[in-house]
Enzyme design. Structure first.
Site, PDB file in Angstrom:
ATOM      1  N   ASN A  68      -6.253   7.682   5.244  1.00 43.21           N
ATOM      2  CA  ASN A  68      -6.444   6.637   4.237  1.00 43.21           C
ATOM      3  C   ASN A  68      -7.162   5.414   4.807  1.00 43.21           C
ATOM      4  O   ASN A  68      -7.142   4.334   4.219  1.00 43.21           O
ATOM      5  CB  ASN A  68      -5.116   6.241   3.596  1.00 43.21           C
ATOM      6  CG  ASN A  68      -4.633   7.305   2.637  1.00 43.21           C
ATOM      7  OD1 ASN A  68      -5.406   8.142   2.183  1.00 43.21           O
ATOM      8  ND2 ASN A  68      -3.353   7.299   2.345  1.00 43.21           N
ATOM      9  N   HIS A  79       0.841  -1.212   0.000  1.00 46.18           N
ATOM     10  CA  HIS A  79       0.000   0.000   0.000  1.00 46.18           C
ATOM     11  C   HIS A  79       0.865   1.247   0.000  1.00 46.18           C
ATOM     12  O   HIS A  79       0.625   2.190  -0.743  1.00 46.18           O
ATOM     13  CB  HIS A  79      -0.954  -0.006   1.197  1.00 46.18           C
ATOM     14  CG  HIS A  79      -1.899   1.147   1.207  1.00 46.18           C
ATOM     15  ND1 HIS A  79      -1.571   2.370   1.748  1.00 46.18           N
ATOM     16  CD2 HIS A  79      -3.156   1.266   0.723  1.00 46.18           C
ATOM     17  CE1 HIS A  79      -2.597   3.199   1.602  1.00 46.18           C
ATOM     18  NE2 HIS A  79      -3.579   2.545   0.988  1.00 46.18           N
ATOM     19  N   ALA A  80       1.870   1.312   0.856  1.00 42.67           N
ATOM     20  CA  ALA A  80       2.907   2.348   0.893  1.00 42.67           C
ATOM     21  C   ALA A  80       2.433   3.733   1.327  1.00 42.67           C
ATOM     22  O   ALA A  80       3.193   4.690   1.237  1.00 42.67           O
ATOM     23  CB  ALA A  80       3.636   2.451  -0.456  1.00 42.67           C
ATOM     24  N   ASP A  81       1.190   3.866   1.796  1.00 37.04           N
ATOM     25  CA  ASP A  81       0.730   5.184   2.222  1.00 37.04           C
ATOM     26  C   ASP A  81      -0.335   5.086   3.316  1.00 37.04           C
ATOM     27  O   ASP A  81      -1.295   5.854   3.321  1.00 37.04           O
ATOM     28  CB  ASP A  81       0.186   5.968   1.022  1.00 37.04           C
ATOM     29  CG  ASP A  81       0.059   7.461   1.310  1.00 37.04           C
ATOM     30  OD1 ASP A  81       0.760   7.968   2.204  1.00 37.04           O
ATOM     31  OD2 ASP A  81      -0.761   8.113   0.638  1.00 37.04           O
ATOM     32  N   LEU A  82      -0.163   4.155   4.243  1.00 37.80           N
ATOM     33  CA  LEU A  82      -1.125   4.041   5.329  1.00 37.80           C
ATOM     34  C   LEU A  82      -0.961   5.221   6.269  1.00 37.80           C
ATOM     35  O   LEU A  82       0.136   5.554   6.695  1.00 37.80           O
ATOM     36  CB  LEU A  82      -0.943   2.728   6.097  1.00 37.80           C
ATOM     37  CG  LEU A  82      -1.916   2.535   7.260  1.00 37.80           C
ATOM     38  CD1 LEU A  82      -3.357   2.498   6.769  1.00 37.80           C
ATOM     39  CD2 LEU A  82      -1.588   1.285   8.028  1.00 37.80           C
TER      40      LEU A  82
END
Length: 194
Positions: free
Chosen positions: A83, A76-79
């Protein structure tokens, strides 16, 4: 990336993409309607922490989402709090879905030294420039859950150096072999051969 993610939206706790289409040269995405994100939830509560009874359902659903993503080798790289969205807080309290796959990538796209994740949720292996996998999501999950309970960032958000100092203060210094493998280790640590 969203078209690659063919997960069951209810079972995986991942937002449901209904369709995508082009309009005046722009790609438009149509998602299911969700309630509000976790930052808005905290704001609605005047930034009072969630109780120890309210956090476990969120934890379980986030972990389910990340297990599903791991099954298809997606990071996912953007928790972060904004989000994670509540489905319907009034009718289904603390039922959440993971959203925003704009920075998501396949495991095969990871390169050593790639910087991903918002600083407040960034894993130590990303900061140090180590190879990483979807496991960095577990650092993000831990930081999100801590933020819901503490109403502040677990390791801070200032600079990477300060964040690494806070990680070391709380979790201890990473093992020597980890430090030796990091391409950015020398930004944070000096070798002491004694």
């Amino acid at each position: 990336m969203l078209q690659m993610i063919t997960l069951h939206p209810v079972a995986s706790n991942v937002v449901n993409l209904y369709e995508s289409f082009e309009h005046k040269g722009q790609t438009c995405l149509a998602f299911e309607i969700l309630d509000r994100d976790l930052i808005q939830l905290l704001g609605d509560r005047q930034y009072k922490p969630l109780s120890l009874n309210e956090i476990p359902p969120i934890a379980q659903q986030l972990l389910t989402a990340f297990v599903a993503l791991k099954g298809i080798s997606v990071i996912h790289a953007d928790l972060k709090l904004d989000n994670v969205m509540l489905i319907n807080q009034e009718n289904q309290p603390f039922r959440v879905k993971l959203i925003d796959f704009g920075l998501a990538l396949h495991n095969s796209e990871v390169t050593t030294g790639l910087t991903v994740q918002a600083l407040g949720y960034r894993a130590a292996e990303v900061i140090l420039g180590l190879p990483f996998t979807e496991a960095i999501g577990m650092c993000g999950v831990g930081c999100v859950l801590a933020e819901l309970f503490l109403t502040c960032y677990l390791f801070g958000t200032g600079y990477e150096y300060q964040k690494m100092m806070n990680i070391v203060d709380v979790l201890g210094q990473p093992d020597e072999h980890v430090l030796n493998a990091g391409i950015y280790t020398d930004k944070f640590f000096k070798a002491n051969w004694h």
